[in-house]
Enzyme design. Structure first.
Site, PDB file in Angstrom:
ATOM      1  N   ILE A  97      43.618 -31.569  74.622  1.00  0.00           N
ATOM      2  CA  ILE A  97      44.046 -31.592  75.877  1.00  0.00           C
ATOM      3  C   ILE A  97      44.114 -30.525  77.266  1.00  0.00           C
ATOM      4  O   ILE A  97      44.409 -30.560  78.288  1.00  0.00           O
ATOM      5  CB  ILE A  97      45.651 -31.786  75.329  1.00  0.00           C
ATOM      6  CG1 ILE A  97      46.726 -30.773  74.574  1.00  0.00           C
ATOM      7  CG2 ILE A  97      46.402 -33.619  75.527  1.00  0.00           C
ATOM      8  CD1 ILE A  97      48.120 -30.759  74.641  1.00  0.00           C
ATOM      9  N   LYS A  98      43.818 -29.506  76.303  1.00  0.00           N
ATOM     10  CA  LYS A  98      43.575 -28.033  77.023  1.00  0.00           C
ATOM     11  C   LYS A  98      42.310 -27.518  76.188  1.00  0.00           C
ATOM     12  O   LYS A  98      42.105 -26.763  75.035  1.00  0.00           O
ATOM     13  CB  LYS A  98      45.047 -27.516  77.244  1.00  0.00           C
ATOM     14  CG  LYS A  98      45.265 -27.184  78.893  1.00  0.00           C
ATOM     15  CD  LYS A  98      46.839 -26.478  78.726  1.00  0.00           C
ATOM     16  CE  LYS A  98      47.444 -27.978  79.867  1.00  0.00           C
ATOM     17  NZ  LYS A  98      48.930 -27.565  79.590  1.00  0.00           N
TER      18      LYS A  98
ATOM     19  N   GLY B 297      41.231 -24.002  76.967  1.00  0.00           N
ATOM     20  CA  GLY B 297      41.616 -22.882  77.426  1.00  0.00           C
ATOM     21  C   GLY B 297      41.232 -21.509  77.682  1.00  0.00           C
ATOM     22  O   GLY B 297      39.864 -21.691  77.161  1.00  0.00           O
ATOM     23  N   ALA B 298      40.962 -20.081  78.218  1.00  0.00           N
ATOM     24  CA  ALA B 298      40.189 -19.165  77.627  1.00  0.00           C
ATOM     25  C   ALA B 298      39.607 -18.694  76.811  1.00  0.00           C
ATOM     26  O   ALA B 298      38.529 -18.374  76.439  1.00  0.00           O
ATOM     27  CB  ALA B 298      41.134 -17.954  79.186  1.00  0.00           C
ATOM     28  N   GLU B 299      40.561 -18.957  75.362  1.00  0.00           N
ATOM     29  CA  GLU B 299      40.853 -18.224  74.161  1.00  0.00           C
ATOM     30  C   GLU B 299      41.080 -20.006  73.575  1.00  0.00           C
ATOM     31  O   GLU B 299      39.777 -19.490  72.474  1.00  0.00           O
ATOM     32  CB  GLU B 299      42.083 -17.486  74.004  1.00  0.00           C
ATOM     33  CG  GLU B 299      41.971 -15.990  73.172  1.00  0.00           C
ATOM     34  CD  GLU B 299      43.023 -16.132  72.119  1.00  0.00           C
ATOM     35  OE1 GLU B 299      44.264 -16.304  73.216  1.00  0.00           O
ATOM     36  OE2 GLU B 299      42.598 -15.839  71.218  1.00  0.00           O
ATOM     37  N   ALA B 300      41.148 -20.049  73.425  1.00  0.00           N
ATOM     38  CA  ALA B 300      41.484 -21.833  72.151  1.00  0.00           C
ATOM     39  C   ALA B 300      41.452 -22.531  72.860  1.00  0.00           C
ATOM     40  O   ALA B 300      41.962 -22.687  74.470  1.00  0.00           O
ATOM     41  CB  ALA B 300      42.924 -21.570  71.628  1.00  0.00           C
TER      42      ALA B 300
ATOM     43  N   ILE C 247      43.321 -26.650  72.920  1.00  0.00           N
ATOM     44  CA  ILE C 247      43.780 -27.586  72.370  1.00  0.00           C
ATOM     45  C   ILE C 247      44.022 -28.804  71.982  1.00  0.00           C
ATOM     46  O   ILE C 247      44.093 -29.494  73.247  1.00  0.00           O
ATOM     47  CB  ILE C 247      45.306 -27.239  73.347  1.00  0.00           C
ATOM     48  CG1 ILE C 247      45.517 -25.327  73.466  1.00  0.00           C
ATOM     49  CG2 ILE C 247      46.310 -27.690  72.373  1.00  0.00           C
ATOM     50  CD1 ILE C 247      46.589 -24.682  72.290  1.00  0.00           C
TER      51      ILE C 247
ATOM     52  N   LYS D 101      53.790 -35.825  65.492  1.00  0.00           N
ATOM     53  CA  LYS D 101      52.786 -35.367  66.209  1.00  0.00           C
ATOM     54  C   LYS D 101      52.523 -33.833  66.177  1.00  0.00           C
ATOM     55  O   LYS D 101      53.569 -33.145  66.313  1.00  0.00           O
ATOM     56  CB  LYS D 101      53.515 -35.732  68.035  1.00  0.00           C
ATOM     57  CG  LYS D 101      53.084 -37.504  68.409  1.00  0.00           C
ATOM     58  CD  LYS D 101      53.296 -36.997  69.507  1.00  0.00           C
ATOM     59  CE  LYS D 101      52.768 -38.175  71.017  1.00  0.00           C
ATOM     60  NZ  LYS D 101      53.238 -38.621  72.246  1.00  0.00           N
TER      61      LYS D 101
ATOM     62  N   ASP E 143      52.344 -12.138  76.494  1.00  0.00           N
ATOM     63  CA  ASP E 143      51.473 -12.694  77.288  1.00  0.00           C
ATOM     64  C   ASP E 143      52.000 -14.075  78.009  1.00  0.00           C
ATOM     65  O   ASP E 143      52.497 -15.461  78.334  1.00  0.00           O
ATOM     66  CB  ASP E 143      50.521 -13.654  76.351  1.00  0.00           C
ATOM     67  CG  ASP E 143      49.297 -14.363  77.538  1.00  0.00           C
ATOM     68  OD1 ASP E 143      49.247 -14.431  78.765  1.00  0.00           O
ATOM     69  OD2 ASP E 143      48.500 -15.498  76.856  1.00  0.00           O
TER      70      ASP E 143
END
Ligand SMILES: Nc1ncnc2c1ncn2[C@@H]1O[C@H](COP(=O)(O)OP(=O)(O)O)[C@@H](O)[C@H]1O
Ligand SMILES: [Mg+2]
Length: 206
Positions: free
Chosen positions: A4-5, A7-10, A12, A21, A117
């Site tokens: 679903i995502k 990211g720059a780091e992870a 998801i 869920k 963050d």
């Protein structure tokens, strides 16, 4: 599993954990880092995130439940909060919820935790509750300077990602924050935020 995502780091993913869920967050290898340092950083952030996500629940911060952690793979499986990030809400709603966000950040600081963050994508509104996520850069600290850095970051995000509503949102944030940390801490920490900002301006002109 559904991505679903990214990211720059992870990355998801949406998944299931015992029929509930769940979200799988996996910190990706960074090829520009030395491999053993890279593993150390990903492990350490995974530990921090899973520890602090649970620690802050004890003083009333709504966070996802942690279901499973694998340090070698730098992954966490946690409860999915099926709401919307504050970032994605209508502007009026962001202004209104900024006070609650200020309270949550105040509660973290009052209990000696910085988030590290603070962006509007790291708060999720579900029903009437604002949840806090993404604790990989959080720390236990009692230094007011650290609290000021946390505030400076969220102020900067409001300024850049939500420029049109920056003023009312920041004002509401500060009202919420002060109501939790008390006036003396509020004055001390916001003074430090101004100090950081004036240093920033000075640095920019030389
Ligand atoms: N527990 C969760 N429930 C619902 N959405 C989540 C959850 N964790 C992460 N997300 C979604 O994934 C995005 C990125 O996750 P996050 O933990 O903030 O990682 P990053 O370090 O990439 O910012 C969040 O902004 C949010 O939209
Ligand atoms: Mg995030």
């Amino acid at each position: 599993m559904k991505l679903i995502k990214k990211g720059a780091e992870a990355d998801i993913y949406q998944t299931k954990w015992n029929n509930s869920k769940a979200i799988l967050k996996i910190r990706k290898k960074k090829n520009y880092r030395n491999p053993s340092l890279d593993l150390k950083i990903r492990k350490q952030r995974t530990i921090k995130e899973s520890q602090i996500i649970s620690q802050v629940k004890l003083f009333g911060i709504p966070t996802p439940l942690v279901y499973f952690v694998n340090l070698k793979k730098a992954l966490i499986i946690m409860q999915e909060i099926p709401g919307k990030t504050i970032h994605d809400l209508p502007e009026l709603k962001i202004i209104e919820l900024s006070k609650e966000i200020g309270k949550l950040v105040g509660m973290l600081h009052k209990n000696g935790v910085i988030h590290g963050d603070l962006t509007t994508s790291n708060f999720i509104l579900f029903q009437k509750t604002v949840f806090v996520i993404d604790f990989g850069l959080s720390q236990n600290t009692i230094k007011p300077e650290d609290y000021a850095v946390d505030l400076r970051l969220i102020k900067e995000i409001l300024n850049s990602a939500h420029a049109k509503i920056m003023e009312p949102a920041w004002n509401n944030f500060l009202i919420g924050y002060r109501s939790i940390v008390g006036n003396a801490n509020y004055v001390k920490i916001t003074k430090l935020v101004s100090d950081i900002e004036s240093r920033g301006r000075y640095a920019a002109v030389i």
